[in-house]
Design an enzyme around this catalytic site. Structure first.
Site, PDB file in Angstrom:
ATOM      1  N   SER A  95      -4.094  -1.442  28.179  1.00  0.00           N
ATOM      2  CA  SER A  95      -5.180  -2.241  28.754  1.00  0.00           C
ATOM      3  C   SER A  95      -6.478  -2.001  27.985  1.00  0.00           C
ATOM      4  CB  SER A  95      -5.333  -1.917  30.243  1.00  0.00           C
ATOM      5  OG  SER A  95      -6.227  -2.808  30.861  1.00  0.00           O
ATOM      6  N   HIS A 142      -4.708  -8.178  34.940  1.00  0.00           N
ATOM      7  CA  HIS A 142      -3.529  -8.522  34.125  1.00  0.00           C
ATOM      8  C   HIS A 142      -2.611  -9.510  34.852  1.00  0.00           C
ATOM      9  CE1 HIS A 142      -4.545  -5.830  30.908  1.00  0.00           C
ATOM     10  NE2 HIS A 142      -4.740  -4.866  31.780  1.00  0.00           N
TER      11      HIS A 142
END
Length: 307
Positions: free
Chosen positions: A78, A185
């Site tokens: 991430s 996400h």
């Protein structure tokens, strides 16, 4: 976190001071002193993690030099992708900080439009979770495929409420609600994706000096324009960590070094494959231990070769 690096090394101070200057506020004070509740807000957490990681890496280079190891790949989970790209020279520190400022603000704004969150499902494999979510047809998506029986999902508050019943007859042994402010996400972050892509047009990205493995494609990416598009797409796509690790191991990587606070990624790698050698470096003492072990191993190998 990072306070000892700041106190002892000018190269680390330069990183924290530059981040403060770019943001126009004393993020370093929050990093060193908290409170943790404020530090973990996404607008603070994203640049803070990157700042500590880059400061740690620069201290390692300053103390030990860059010639001891040849790095086969860089990657991140991430927000860690920005650290990886900065470490590989594809992004300057200034560009990485500016991008994370826009990214975190855009993700926060998108989260306000969709009241949701994230859950970690422990014990189930990715295919089982995919099948259950598809059959249920709820507003919930896979956000992280972390491997080793750990799958993270993002969804609306209403969808997350039904997860315990939905997975009660599955292989899921435990469900943990993550302390995050939104369903990251996932497709719920589409407004953030669009805003970040627009800002990325003004950022210079160069070819990484070390092969970079992407969260979105789980393979090596080197074209700056492809990387630009993937950085925006990442906020609406699952992090394919399990596939990334398997890609790197299939190409000969058997040692992973995690640079930055905590040991989350090292633990995830071990869950995927116990045979992988992992090291976490979050302080100068960690770095000392790592390089001392490495030098001993190098000396041992040289001795064997000379016999």
């Amino acid at each position: 976190m990072g306070k000892s690096l700041y106190d002892e090394f000018s190269v680390a101070r330069n990183v924290f001071d530059e981040v403060d200057d770019i943001l126009g506020r004393k993020l370093s004070h929050l990093i060193f002193n908290g409170p943790i509740e404020k530090l973990t807000i996404t607008e603070n957490a994203q640049p803070a993690i990157m700042a500590v990681s880059i400061a740690t890496l620069r201290v390692m280079k300053h103390v030990f030099g860059e010639s001891l190891y040849s790095v086969q790949y860089v990657c991140g989970h991430s927000v860690g992708e920005y650290t990886a790209l900065c470490a590989a020279g594809a992004l300057t520190l200034e560009s990485a900080v500016k991008l994370l400022k826009v990214r975190s603000e855009a993700m926060h704004e998108a989260s306000l439009k969709c009241k949701g969150g994230m859950f970690a499902l422990l014990g189930a494999e990715i295919s089982e979770v995919e099948g259950i979510l598809k059959s249920a047809q709820i507003d919930c998506e896979i956000a992280n495929d972390n491997g080793g029986g750990q799958v993270v999902v993002s969804g609306t508050a209403e969808a997350l409420e039904v997860l315990p019943d939905l997975f009660k007859n599955s292989s899921v042994k435990k469900m943990i609600k993550l302390q995050v402010s939104g369903p990251f996400h996932s497709s719920f972050m589409k407004p953030a994706d669009e805003k970040l892509l627009e800002f990325l047009k003004s950022i210079n990205i160069t070819r990484p000096s070390i092969p970079f493995v992407s969260n979105v494609t789980a393979k090596e990416e080197s074209d700056p324009e492809i990387i630009r598009a993937l950085l925006a797409k990442q906020v609406v796509s699952r992090v394919r960590w399990r596939e990334m690790v398997l890609y790197m191991t299939s190409h000969g990587t058997n040692k992973f070094v995690e640079v930055g606070p905590n040991k989350v990624l090292s633990n995830l790698v071990k869950r995927i494959d116990q045979s992988i050698n992992t090291k976490s470096i979050g302080s100068i003492s960690d770095a000392d231990n790592f390089f001392n072990e490495s030098l001993m191993l190098t000396a041992k190998n040289l001795k064997i070769k000379s016999l």
